[in-house]
Design a protein around this motif. Structure first.
Motif, PDB file in Angstrom:
ATOM      1  N   SER A   1      70.766  76.744  56.032  1.00  0.00           N
ATOM      2  CA  SER A   1      70.348  77.416  54.083  1.00  0.00           C
ATOM      3  C   SER A   1      71.914  78.636  54.615  1.00  0.00           C
ATOM      4  O   SER A   1      72.098  78.745  53.237  1.00  0.00           O
TER       5      SER A   1
ATOM      6  N   THR B   1      75.586  80.271  55.666  1.00  0.00           N
ATOM      7  CA  THR B   1      77.155  79.869  55.634  1.00  0.00           C
ATOM      8  C   THR B   1      77.752  79.900  57.509  1.00  0.00           C
ATOM      9  O   THR B   1      77.650  81.095  57.996  1.00  0.00           O
ATOM     10  N   ASP B   2      78.183  79.368  58.131  1.00  0.00           N
ATOM     11  CA  ASP B   2      78.786  79.484  58.938  1.00  0.00           C
ATOM     12  C   ASP B   2      79.942  79.311  59.514  1.00  0.00           C
ATOM     13  O   ASP B   2      80.937  78.663  58.690  1.00  0.00           O
TER      14      ASP B   2
ATOM     15  N   LYS C   1      79.031  75.739  52.734  1.00  0.00           N
ATOM     16  CA  LYS C   1      77.808  76.045  53.673  1.00  0.00           C
ATOM     17  C   LYS C   1      78.700  76.222  55.081  1.00  0.00           C
ATOM     18  O   LYS C   1      78.341  76.140  56.219  1.00  0.00           O
TER      19      LYS C   1
ATOM     20  N   MET D   1      78.896  67.246  54.068  1.00  0.00           N
ATOM     21  CA  MET D   1      78.812  68.868  53.328  1.00  0.00           C
ATOM     22  C   MET D   1      79.672  69.274  52.949  1.00  0.00           C
ATOM     23  O   MET D   1      81.038  69.245  52.928  1.00  0.00           O
ATOM     24  N   ASN D   2      79.192  70.078  52.409  1.00  0.00           N
ATOM     25  CA  ASN D   2      80.299  71.553  51.615  1.00  0.00           C
ATOM     26  C   ASN D   2      81.223  72.259  52.446  1.00  0.00           C
ATOM     27  O   ASN D   2      80.083  73.388  52.613  1.00  0.00           O
ATOM     28  N   TYR D   3      81.981  72.013  52.215  1.00  0.00           N
ATOM     29  CA  TYR D   3      83.171  72.762  53.399  1.00  0.00           C
ATOM     30  C   TYR D   3      84.438  73.087  52.091  1.00  0.00           C
ATOM     31  O   TYR D   3      84.900  72.689  51.871  1.00  0.00           O
TER      32      TYR D   3
ATOM     33  N   ILE E   1      81.530  83.114  49.877  1.00  0.00           N
ATOM     34  CA  ILE E   1      80.064  82.851  50.208  1.00  0.00           C
ATOM     35  C   ILE E   1      79.985  84.195  50.073  1.00  0.00           C
ATOM     36  O   ILE E   1      78.314  84.650  49.907  1.00  0.00           O
TER      37      ILE E   1
ATOM     38  N   GLY F   1      77.237  73.835  59.809  1.00  0.00           N
ATOM     39  CA  GLY F   1      77.321  73.648  57.955  1.00  0.00           C
ATOM     40  C   GLY F   1      76.445  72.872  57.485  1.00  0.00           C
ATOM     41  O   GLY F   1      76.099  72.475  56.125  1.00  0.00           O
ATOM     42  N   GLN F   2      75.406  72.933  58.073  1.00  0.00           N
ATOM     43  CA  GLN F   2      73.597  71.489  57.560  1.00  0.00           C
ATOM     44  C   GLN F   2      72.885  73.229  58.066  1.00  0.00           C
ATOM     45  O   GLN F   2      71.524  72.412  57.761  1.00  0.00           O
TER      46      GLN F   2
END
Length: 561
Positions: free
Chosen positions: A294, A296-297, A47, A343-345, A535, A291-292
């Motif tokens: 919908s 990817t940032d 994310k 988060m998934n980072y 991504i 990152g929160q």
């Protein structure tokens, strides 16, 4: 007996507490994950992508200090580690290096051939063009603080630009110690592009700071305006605490990073500056909820203090030991705050170039042939001498670094005569390894071999752009420092075609990613396609120079799209 972790506290730590409400101040231990779960997680889209460039963190420095890391760098080193990656090109400077990291392209394609190049056709009197400026803005020059920051010289899109093109809601934020780092990695469409300034922070094209950035700037400015006492030298740094006298009467090697209130230059050359950038990045991520969402940032972080320390005091003194200990700690605090979000980072860490130590210390430490550049190689001095001899108009030569530009006022015959005089002189000089003309470089294909196999000509070609490079490029011999006389804050440098300036670490980390070490040569241009694959972002392989690196150890692949 094991050396205890180094805990260095900086005033800037207050920024995190003031702006970031979540997270802890120490590194959180990572749970081991079953192999099957690791492989699955490794091919799921994160994310948040976090890209960190540590200015002048050479592969040599990383190897030297790797066993001492206890914080963020130790954490990242449990991931997929390429200890001998390459900024493959020859112009190993800050701007070209940063231009490769998120474009997937060598400077020959990005157009960013040097920190500064010369465009003798520009209307203003100052013909030197800074890599991250718009020279067409009236009443500006390339001098520090007198230019208009711009991304116009970057000719290709960045990862963030491609993410924005696919999903306009994707957030891209770039924060760095230097403008050229923030701009070259942030690209053309970043939501916020910020860098350190005496006022705390400044933004791209004078854009108003966001409320969070404004608060960060206030805290950073307050820290700059407070004096800092000397740092305590950890016991593990004692062996490097040796004074190196310089020809100007000063010495380096035993510094403790004390500074007076308001001394911005010394603020930049310390872990305090890296802490400010990391804390600002953490605060912006939280405020924007990066990152929160919908999609990817992308959070981009340029840490410049290692470069300032390397230039000002060299790479092997107490100052660098303090800097890397502080960087390790600050990165640990930053990653712990990301962990706290759940988060998934994913993180990638690399460098824009390497660096080598000052010749005075090299001569003490088993390299007696280390030299400073002969002033006879200075473009202005050489040009004036040749112009007087041949009766040619002055100034005849412009140049900085390895690129030399002939005056546009010359006739074809005068140009031929000038080159016939200059090139043999340079090629015969004992400090010169190679001189390549623009015609020779244009005719030389960009190498497709592994970068550790590249010739000097291959390296120069990857930095050559016909619209921006010089009429010829000079490569110095190894361990010739292109600083004729040491000055305050500038005793050592980088920029050569040699591996001590080309080799950098490249590390990919995710919580459930099974780490492995790959010592074979890869390139920083491989980062962009590797992250794009994570991504699921399609990239035209024919439009870049890099390739996707498979980060999954096993039959699965992170490069499948």
């Amino acid at each position: 007996m094991e050396t205890p972790p180094v805990k260095l506290k900086y005033p800037i730590a207050a920024l995190v507490g003031a702006l970031c409400l979540a997270g802890a101040g120490t590194t959180v231990a990572q749970e081991a994950a079953p192999a099957a779960r690791r492989a699955t997680a490794a091919i799921q889209a994160p994310k948040l992508l976090v890209v960190i460039a540590v200015d002048q963190l050479s592969a040599d420095l990383f190897a030297e200090y790797r066993g001492r890391f206890r914080g963020g760098l130790a954490r990242l080193a449990t991931g997929v580690v390429f200890p001998s990656a390459y900024q493959a090109h020859g112009a190993t400077e800050t701007c070209p290096g940063h231009s490769t990291i998120l474009t997937g392209s060598h400077p020959a394609r990005t157009g960013v051939v040097a920190n500064n190049y010369f465009d003798l056709s520009v209307a203003r009197a100052d013909k030197r063009v800074y890599c991250a400026e718009d020279e067409t803005v009236p009443d500006t020059s390339s001098g520090s603080g007198k230019y208009a920051p711009s991304v116009k010289h970057l000719l290709v899109p960045t990862l963030g630009d491609l993410m924005k093109a696919r999903d306009p809601q994707a957030q891209v934020v770039s924060v760095a110690g230097k403008d050229r780092a923030a701009i070259m990695m942030g690209g053309h469409r970043a939501d916020e592009t910020l860098w350190l300034a005496p006022t705390g922070l400044t933004s791209y094209r004078g854009k108003a700071l966001s409320p969070t950035a404004e608060r960060a700037a206030t805290v950073i400015a307050a820290a700059i305006n407070q004096p800092r006492g000397p740092l305590t030298l950890p016991a593990e740094c004692a062996a490097q605490d040796i004074a190196i006298p310089l020809a100007n009467g000063a010495s380096v090697g035993t510094g403790r990073m004390a500074r007076d209130a308001g001394d911005f230059r010394r603020f930049l050359a310390s872990p305090e500056a890296d802490g400010a950038v990391l804390a600002t990045a953490a605060a912006l991520r939280q405020a924007r909820r990066m990152g929160q969402g919908s999609g990817t940032d992308l959070l981009i972080i340029g840490l410049s203090a290692t470069d300032y320390v390397g230039h000002g005091t060299g790479t092997e003194g107490s100052e660098m030991c303090l800097q890397l200990a502080g960087l390790d700690r600050e990165l640990g605090d930053f990653l712990a705050r990301l962990d706290a979000t759940g988060m998934n980072y994913a993180v990638v860490l690399t460098a824009d170039h390497g660096g080598h130590d000052l010749p005075e210390r090299n001569r003490q430490n088993a390299w007696p042939d280390a030299q400073r550049i002969d002033t006879a190689l200075d473009p202005e001095a050489l040009g004036n001498e040749v112009a007087e001899k041949l009766g040619l108009p002055q100034p005849l030569l412009h140049g900085e670094g390895g690129d030399y530009y002939l005056s546009k006022a010359l006739t074809a015959a005068q140009r031929k005569a000038a080159l016939a005089e200059i090139l043999p002189r340079l090629r015969a000089h004992p400090q010169v390894e190679m001189v390549a003309t623009r015609d020779e470089l244009a005719a030389h294909p960009i190498s497709r071999r592994a970068p550790d196999m590249w010739s000097v000509m291959d390296r120069l070609r990857a930095s050559f752009h016909p619209d921006r490079s010089g009429d010829f490029i000079v490569a110095l011999k190894p361990r010739v420092t292109p600083i004729a006389e040491p000055g305050v804050g500038y005793v050592a440098t980088h920029g050569s075609v040699w591996d001590y300036d080309r080799r950098v670490p490249m590390i990919f980390w995710r919580k459930d990613l099974a780490g492995f070490e790959q010592p074979n040569a890869v390139m920083t241009v491989d980062i962009m396609p590797t992250l794009a694959a994570l991504i699921g972002l399609p990239v035209d392989a024919g439009a870049i120079d890099g390739r996707c690196l498979d980060l999954v150890s096993g039959p699965d692949s992170s490069c499948q799209q």
